[in-house]
Design a protein around this motif. Structure first.
Motif, PDB file in Angstrom:
ATOM      1  N   LYS A  51       0.835  -1.206   0.000  1.00 57.20           N
ATOM      2  CA  LYS A  51       0.000   0.000   0.000  1.00 57.20           C
ATOM      3  C   LYS A  51       0.873   1.261   0.000  1.00 57.20           C
ATOM      4  O   LYS A  51       0.609   2.204  -0.749  1.00 57.20           O
ATOM      5  CB  LYS A  51      -0.925  -0.027   1.214  1.00 57.20           C
ATOM      6  CG  LYS A  51      -1.961   1.053   1.211  1.00 57.20           C
ATOM      7  CD  LYS A  51      -3.083   0.850   2.208  1.00 57.20           C
ATOM      8  CE  LYS A  51      -2.697   0.517   3.590  1.00 57.20           C
ATOM      9  NZ  LYS A  51      -3.832   0.580   4.537  1.00 57.20           N
ATOM     10  N   SER A  62      -7.565   5.265  -2.085  1.00 57.92           N
ATOM     11  CA  SER A  62      -8.719   5.658  -1.281  1.00 57.92           C
ATOM     12  C   SER A  62     -10.027   5.532  -2.054  1.00 57.92           C
ATOM     13  O   SER A  62     -11.078   5.348  -1.459  1.00 57.92           O
ATOM     14  CB  SER A  62      -8.550   7.078  -0.765  1.00 57.92           C
ATOM     15  OG  SER A  62      -8.445   7.981  -1.838  1.00 57.92           O
ATOM     16  N   ILE A  65     -10.390   1.347  -2.013  1.00 56.95           N
ATOM     17  CA  ILE A  65     -10.251   0.612  -0.761  1.00 56.95           C
ATOM     18  C   ILE A  65     -11.051   1.307   0.326  1.00 56.95           C
ATOM     19  O   ILE A  65     -10.983   2.510   0.494  1.00 56.95           O
ATOM     20  CB  ILE A  65      -8.768   0.545  -0.330  1.00 56.95           C
ATOM     21  CG1 ILE A  65      -7.899  -0.033  -1.439  1.00 56.95           C
ATOM     22  CG2 ILE A  65      -8.612  -0.230   0.964  1.00 56.95           C
ATOM     23  CD1 ILE A  65      -8.226  -1.436  -1.862  1.00 56.95           C
ATOM     24  N   GLN A  67     -12.681   0.683   4.587  1.00 57.16           N
ATOM     25  CA  GLN A  67     -12.384   0.007   5.848  1.00 57.16           C
ATOM     26  C   GLN A  67     -13.700  -0.347   6.522  1.00 57.16           C
ATOM     27  O   GLN A  67     -14.603   0.481   6.608  1.00 57.16           O
ATOM     28  CB  GLN A  67     -11.548   0.880   6.772  1.00 57.16           C
ATOM     29  CG  GLN A  67     -10.124   1.044   6.308  1.00 57.16           C
ATOM     30  CD  GLN A  67      -9.257   1.674   7.366  1.00 57.16           C
ATOM     31  OE1 GLN A  67      -9.689   2.539   8.101  1.00 57.16           O
ATOM     32  NE2 GLN A  67      -8.019   1.219   7.448  1.00 57.16           N
ATOM     33  N   ASP A  81      -8.869  -3.259   5.954  1.00 60.40           N
ATOM     34  CA  ASP A  81      -9.082  -2.764   4.596  1.00 60.40           C
ATOM     35  C   ASP A  81      -9.880  -3.790   3.812  1.00 60.40           C
ATOM     36  O   ASP A  81      -9.628  -5.000   3.899  1.00 60.40           O
ATOM     37  CB  ASP A  81      -7.737  -2.523   3.899  1.00 60.40           C
ATOM     38  CG  ASP A  81      -7.012  -1.292   4.427  1.00 60.40           C
ATOM     39  OD1 ASP A  81      -7.659  -0.460   5.082  1.00 60.40           O
ATOM     40  OD2 ASP A  81      -5.800  -1.162   4.173  1.00 60.40           O
TER      41      ASP A  81
END
Length: 86
Positions: A51, A62, A65, A67, A81
């Protein structure tokens, strides 16, 4: 938000997935996929290094991916992630 948590098995390794009914999407743990694909003993470190390298090269992770909290190996809900399966 209605969610359904599932564990998928791939070659005897667990891959955590989560269904989000509102978005009608499956999300999959990136660390688990890395462990399956690389057979790494330290998939979290592998992902962290990858990453950082991708971000240094200008990749916009961003956007792709997210969270979410998923059940970790210790049984606790921990943020990890994730990526959408499509």
């Amino acid at each position: 938000m209605k969610q359904q948590i599932a564990i998928q098995l791939f070659e005897d390794k667990k891959v955590r997935t989560l269904w989000n009914a509102e978005e009608e999407k499956w999300f999959i743990s990136i660390v688990d996929v890395i462990e399956v694909l690389t057979n790494s003993e330290r998939p979290r470190k592998y992902w962290s290094d990858l990453k950082a390298k991708l971000q240094k090269e200008g990749s916009e992770l961003s956007e792709k991916i997210g969270q979410l909290k998923m059940v970790a190996k210790d049984g606790k809900m921990r943020t990890t992630d994730v990526a959408s399966r499509w």
